[in-house]
Design an enzyme around this catalytic site. Structure first.
Site, short mmCIF file in Angstrom:
data_model
loop_
_atom_site.label_atom_id
_atom_site.label_comp_id
_atom_site.label_asym_id
_atom_site.label_seq_id
_atom_site.Cartn_x
_atom_site.Cartn_y
_atom_site.Cartn_z
N LYS A 139 0.55 -1.20 -0.03
CA LYS A 139 0.06 0.12 0.03
C LYS A 139 0.82 1.18 0.03
CE LYS A 139 -3.81 -1.03 2.22
NZ LYS A 139 -4.36 -1.27 3.36
N ARG A 164 -3.63 2.81 8.39
CA ARG A 164 -4.05 1.62 7.69
C ARG A 164 -2.55 0.73 7.84
NH1 ARG A 164 -8.00 2.91 2.94
NH2 ARG A 164 -8.22 5.13 3.51
N GLY A 223 -6.71 -10.13 7.79
CA GLY A 223 -6.49 -10.73 9.27
C GLY A 223 -5.57 -9.55 9.74
N MET A 240 -4.65 -5.32 10.64
CA MET A 240 -5.58 -4.51 11.10
C MET A 240 -6.26 -3.77 10.16
SD MET A 240 -4.65 -1.21 13.88
CE MET A 240 -4.98 0.01 12.63
N ARG A 253 -4.03 -1.23 -5.84
CA ARG A 253 -3.15 -2.41 -5.74
C ARG A 253 -3.50 -3.50 -7.06
NH1 ARG A 253 -6.00 -4.85 -0.38
NH2 ARG A 253 -8.01 -4.40 -1.23
N HIS A 306 -16.16 -8.54 2.33
CA HIS A 306 -15.14 -9.40 2.92
C HIS A 306 -15.37 -10.96 2.40
CE1 HIS A 306 -13.35 -12.09 5.79
NE2 HIS A 306 -12.19 -11.04 5.80
N ARG A 355 1.79 -46.50 -6.63
CA ARG A 355 1.95 -47.17 -5.36
C ARG A 355 1.08 -48.39 -5.41
NH1 ARG A 355 0.95 -41.58 -3.47
NH2 ARG A 355 2.60 -41.00 -1.71
N GLU A 406 14.07 -41.80 1.00
CA GLU A 406 13.14 -41.01 1.91
C GLU A 406 13.47 -41.61 3.44
OE1 GLU A 406 9.24 -43.10 1.16
OE2 GLU A 406 10.16 -45.24 0.54
N SER A 465 14.37 -41.16 -6.36
CA SER A 465 12.72 -40.35 -6.31
C SER A 465 12.87 -40.11 -4.84
CB SER A 465 11.77 -41.21 -6.98
OG SER A 465 10.61 -40.41 -6.67
N GLY A 484 11.22 -39.61 -1.55
CA GLY A 484 9.91 -39.71 -0.80
C GLY A 484 10.04 -38.67 0.27
N THR A 485 9.26 -37.66 -0.10
CA THR A 485 9.40 -36.54 0.79
C THR A 485 8.65 -36.88 2.13
OG1 THR A 485 8.55 -35.10 -0.64
CG2 THR A 485 10.87 -34.65 -0.17
N ASN A 486 7.56 -37.50 1.98
CA ASN A 486 6.52 -37.80 2.86
C ASN A 486 7.11 -38.49 4.10
OD1 ASN A 486 4.71 -36.68 1.21
ND2 ASN A 486 4.05 -38.78 0.46
N ASP A 487 7.73 -39.66 3.93
CA ASP A 487 8.39 -40.66 4.94
C ASP A 487 10.14 -39.76 5.22
OD1 ASP A 487 7.18 -42.73 5.56
OD2 ASP A 487 7.48 -43.29 3.72
N CYS A 544 8.51 -37.72 -5.51
CA CYS A 544 7.18 -38.24 -5.78
C CYS A 544 6.62 -37.98 -4.34
CB CYS A 544 7.07 -39.73 -6.09
SG CYS A 544 8.02 -40.89 -5.04
N TYR A 600 12.63 -34.19 -12.38
CA TYR A 600 11.19 -34.11 -12.62
C TYR A 600 10.61 -34.00 -11.28
CZ TYR A 600 10.84 -39.01 -11.18
OH TYR A 600 11.13 -40.12 -10.74
C1 PEP Z 1 6.93 -40.71 0.41
O1 PEP Z 1 7.18 -41.21 1.64
O2 PEP Z 1 7.22 -39.67 0.24
C2 PEP Z 1 6.25 -41.61 -0.49
C3 PEP Z 1 6.12 -40.90 -2.12
O3 PEP Z 1 5.67 -42.72 -0.26
P1 PEP Z 1 4.39 -43.08 0.41
O4 PEP Z 1 3.87 -41.77 0.69
O5 PEP Z 1 3.76 -43.91 -0.37
O6 PEP Z 1 5.08 -43.55 1.76
MG MG Z 2 7.20 -43.39 1.76
#
Ligand code: PEP
Ligand code: MG
Length: 878
Positions: A23, A93, A102, A104, A337, A456, A562, A748, A767, A769-772, A834, A854
């Site tokens: 602003k 403002r 959120g 003010m 804006r 809003h 999977r 992972e 690859s 496995g960023t979840n684990d 992945c 990728y």
């Molecule tokens: C992971 O762990 O990131 C993954 C892709 O495998 P899963 O979620 O099946 O454990």
């Molecule tokens: Mg996994």
């Protein structure tokens, strides 16, 4: 040189967003462009950061600088703070780098007190105006600075209107306003135990502090988490000389966009109210007129506004959202804006602006928020069902899309219903305010009884891509009774309603939805993105249907299948249970023999759908607790096929119980114990591939990628790879096929990252496995972290969910290490991701930066990843 914490508008410019906030930078820029902007100053974001560094105090030197700039402002305007004969009144403002709900709300008319208001009345010869301004100031200041609820004041106004027998605020006269000021002040004193502050400097300093405080209120923190805004940015404060839209019938105020923010159509779009102040338009208390009506009401101001808005759009090369005030026929620009817009509008505006020669294709790519594409890909109502349904009411079509869910009347209830009971929810409110934001995020759709297209609810829902029907005045809510009425129907809390955000129609009950079709404009835009991105985009798909959908969205391969997900269906799960509960190799082989043909035909279907594009198939990784039977009838069925008693099966299940299934006997560990599982899967993958290769000799680059999960030690990998290679090579040799394949691994486990060089000597691809990897790096269970992460956000330990957005500092460092070690050991190693992060824009950018080949994500997020990858490549060019 001492840090400068305050800038006059005339000292700044549009490129100073970081310091002056959006602003402030735009006010400076408009000032530089010679536009009619009421002058003032901006207290910088650095002053906000300093405020927190100093333990939530404004340093005396900053206070002195603000004082100095008040004097400057007095010189510029020729008016004086607190001077009844010639009073300077200001608005205050907030304004951070990115516009943020959120934060003010605005305080208007600051500088008024009992003496100044009397002077103002005399000066303007308009007592009603002066006291109306004063009561608004008391109300706003109490609400946003002193935490005395606005609603309580509204009640006082409503009582007064009732007593007078009038419907509108504008029907209250000067004496009423005077009386209201008295009542407001008395109410303030009752609530706070002190008099309403009368010193303008104190009013100003308290307001500045309140803006800084609001940077860290709960709603702002939630918004930042959802929009990847770092807490370290801080907010600026804008102090601007007041102009008055409430000076009578030749004054007014409004908001407008240079293009339609819902559709993107190139028309001036907005609304205004005569004899009103800013908040009246957005609050929806009176129904505003559309902007084109201003042409009749005040042609000169309209023409000037049209000219200025065109100039601003050309200058910023983006659709502008502007606020203006007309004081006694003179037009003032209060802010501009880049306007928030629906996904459809974002796309249309970006493409149109390229066609108009205003911006380049690359600029266009950077104009669309990848997350917004979600809204374009979301379901609409099934046409036939919609035709058959009869609306019970209609509101404003504030944000497009279709929503169907159970009615809840508070944000809190809505969030609870979604989180605790996994319900789909429509949030129904009289009007929404920033406190409702979490409920709005949780809801499928939002319905409000009050408020226009710039209210809003409308603005926020549009930005979220959430369906919203706003301002349906016929909706009569009885929150205490737990119902609302509309069109003669009584709809109770928990009842289903359906909303059409594209028409504004409201329906009782459920209307089925269908997926949307992608338009030509989308294709055109995405083709620009594809031209500049360097990351490949794959998808996580477990079925031919998912794979086909992903190709439609532009996927270039599968990064993760999977295989355990292929057994979730009721007619298949018994076979995998049989395998898990086998006690002998013979039993297991029998069960595996049942699984093999199912897998083979699934793989053939997937290969076919992908038409020769790369496909990565992951070996079984079933967390045991997700697959073991728990229902009595499932246990009985299993006992029957296994030739065992129910008690024996129960004993097996008990023996398989794990305390920590996510860290248990899953992934490669299963095949270490039972190599026959890996052998079976290899047979299914390779046989399917041989058949496909024979059927499609044109698939020149068809090389299936066989992926082993949860590797933490190279010897685990070698053990399984040996089984895979032996089985695969025998089959290929027998068949006389020239099929090639690759064996690689998921990365992972933290240990895999730091020994990636050893693993890469054996694995042909990685690859992530960023979840684990996130689970194991933090030691947070994927299944349970949701229960306590909210405390982490509330206590500002985390700004975002590490399972949604890669923790670049920790998990990211492990990934970078793995990339470097992997490349050292095997130059040219194929690298991808992945985990769920593969569809999160900021994580995609990170993957681009560390040199992955990728990203792979769920089909619906493929377009998001394509755009995010293009933006990452463009940012890299800069
Ligand atoms: C992971 O762990 O990131 C993954 C892709 O495998 P899963 O979620 O099946 O454990
Ligand atoms: Mg996994």
């Amino acid at each position: 040189m001492a840090t400068k914490y305050v800038y006059l508008f005339s000292e700044g410019n549009g490129s100073m967003r970081e310091l002056l906030g959006g602003k402030g930078a735009n006010l400076a820029e408009m000032t530089n462009l010679g536009m009619p902007v009421p002058q003032g100053f901006t207290v910088t974001t650095e002053a906000c950061t300093r405020y927190y560094d100093d333990g939530q105090k404004i340093a005396s030197e900053i206070e002195a600088e603000i004082d100095k700039y008040v004097t400057e402002m007095e010189k510029i305007t020729g008016k004086n703070f607190g001077d009844p004969n010639n009073p300077l009144l200001v608005s205050v403002r907030s304004g951070s780098r990115a516009s943020m709900p959120g934060m003010m709300d605005t305080v208007l008319n600051l500088g008024l007190n009992d003496e100044v208001v009397a002077g103002l009345a005399k000066l303007t010869g308009n007592e009603r105006f002066a006291y109306d301004s004063y009561r608004r100031f008391i109300q706003m200041f109490s609400d946003v600075v002193m935490e005395v609820s606005k609603k309580d004041f509204e009640e006082i106004i409503d009582e007064m209107k009732e007593k007078k027998g009038v419907a509108l605020d504008t029907e209250l006269d000067a004496a009423d306003m005077k009386e209201m000021v008295k009542l407001f002040k008395a109410y303030f004193k009752k609530q706070k135990g002190v008099d309403f502050p009368s010193d303008p400097k104190e009013q100003l300093m308290e307001s500045v502090k309140a803006v800084f405080r609001s940077w860290n209120n709960e709603l702002a923190i939630v918004y930042r988490r959802m929009n990847d805004i770092p807490g370290s940015w801080g907010t600026a404060v804008n102090v601007q000389a007041m102009v008055y839209g409430n000076m009578g019938e030749t004054s007014g105020t409004g908001v407008a966009f240079t293009r339609d923010p819902a559709t993107g159509e190139k028309i001036l779009y907005g609304e205004f109210l005569m004899n009103a102040q800013g908040e009246d338009v957005v609050a929806g208390i009176r129904t505003p007129q559309t902007i084109d009506q201003l042409k009749q009401v005040m042609p000169q101001a309209y023409d000037e506004f049209v000219a200025l808005s065109g100039k601003l759009e050309k200058h910023y090369k983006d659709m502008q959202d502007m606020e203006f005030t007309i004081e006694n026929k003179k037009l003032y620009m209060l802010q501009t804006r880049n306007g928030k817009r629906t996904a459809a509008a974002a796309l249309k505006i970006a493409v149109d602006m390229v066609d108009e020669g205003m911006i380049s294709e690359k600029d266009a790519i950077l104009k669309v928020d990848p997350k917004q594409l979600d809204a374009l890909l979301h379901p609409q109502f099934e046409a036939a069902a919609l035709k058959a349904a009869k609306p019970v009411g209609k509101g404003l079509a504030a944000s497009p899309g279709a929503a169907c869910g159970k009615v809840y009347f508070t944000a809190h209830e809505a969030v609870a219903a979604v989180n605790d009971r996994k319900e789909k929810v429509v949030l129904v409110r009289v009007e929404t305010s920033p406190e409702d934001i979490e409920g709005m995020y949780a809801a499928e759709g939002i319905l409000t009884a009050r408020g226009g297209n710039t209210s809003h609810a409308a603005v926020v829902a549009r930005a979220m891509g959430t369906c919203c029907v706003a301002g349906c005045g016929d909706v009569a809510i009885d929150e205490a009774g737990g119902y609302f009425t509309l069109g003669g129907e009584k709809i109770k809390e928990g009842d289903y309603i359906s909303l059409d955000g594209s028409t504004g129609n409201i329906y009782v009950g459920q209307i089925p939805t269908v997926e949307t079709k992608i338009t030509g404009m989308f294709e055109k835009f995405m083709s620009w993105a594809d031209k500049v991105r360097t990351l490949g985009i794959r998808t996580n798909a477990d079925s031919p249907a998912d794979a086909a959908k992903a190709i439609e969205f532009g996927a270039e391969g599968i990064g993760l299948t999977r295989t355990e997900h292929m057994f979730f269906e009721a007619d298949r799960i018994p076979a995998i249970r049989e395998m898990i509960c086998s006690e002998t190799e013979e039993q297991r082989k029998k069960a595996l023999a049942k699984l093999e043909p199912m897998q083979q035909s699934d793989f053939e279907g997937i290969y076919e759908a992908m038409e020769g594009m790369p496909v990565t198939i992951r070996y079984l990784d079933p967390p045991l607790h997700e697959f073991l039977p728990t229902e009595e009838h499932d246990i009985e069925a299993l006992a029957k096929t296994q030739g065992k008693t129910v008690a024996e099966i129960k004993a097996i299940i008990t023996s398989l119980h794990e305390f920590n299934p996510m860290m248990g006997h899953r992934g490669c560990r299963l095949s270490v114990t039972y190599p026959e599982i890996a052998a079976m899967q290899t047979r299914a993958i390779i046989k399917a591939a041989i058949n496909m290769k024979k059927a499609h000799p044109e698939w020149e680059n068809f090389v299936p990628e066989l992926m082993i999960p949860l590797i933490g030690e190279v010897n685990e990998f070698v053990f399984i790879k040996n089984v895979v290679v032996k089985t695969a090579d025998e089959l290929i040799e027998q068949s006389g096929s020239d099929l090639k394949y690759m064996v690689g691994t998921m990365i992972e486990i933290p240990r895999a990252c730091i020994t990636a060089d050893e693993i890469a000597t054996e694995a042909e691809f990685f690859s992530f496995g960023t979840n684990d990897l996130t689970q194991m790096t933090f030691g947070f269970s994927r299944d349970d972290a949701g229960k306590f992460l909210n405390d982490y956000y509330a206590k500002k330990i985390f700004e975002s969910d590490p399972f949604e957005r890669i923790d670049q500092v920790g998990v990211g460092k492990l990934m970078e290490t793995a990339v470097q070690l992997g490349k050292k050991a095997r130059p040219g190693i194929k690298l991808g991701i992945c985990g769920e992060h593969g569809g999160d824009p900021s994580s995609v950018e990170f993957c681009h930066k560390i040199g992955l080949g990728y990203v792979s994500c769920s089909p619906f997020r493929v377009p998001i990843a394509r755009l995010a990858a293009a933006q990452a490549a463009l940012k890299d060019e800069e």
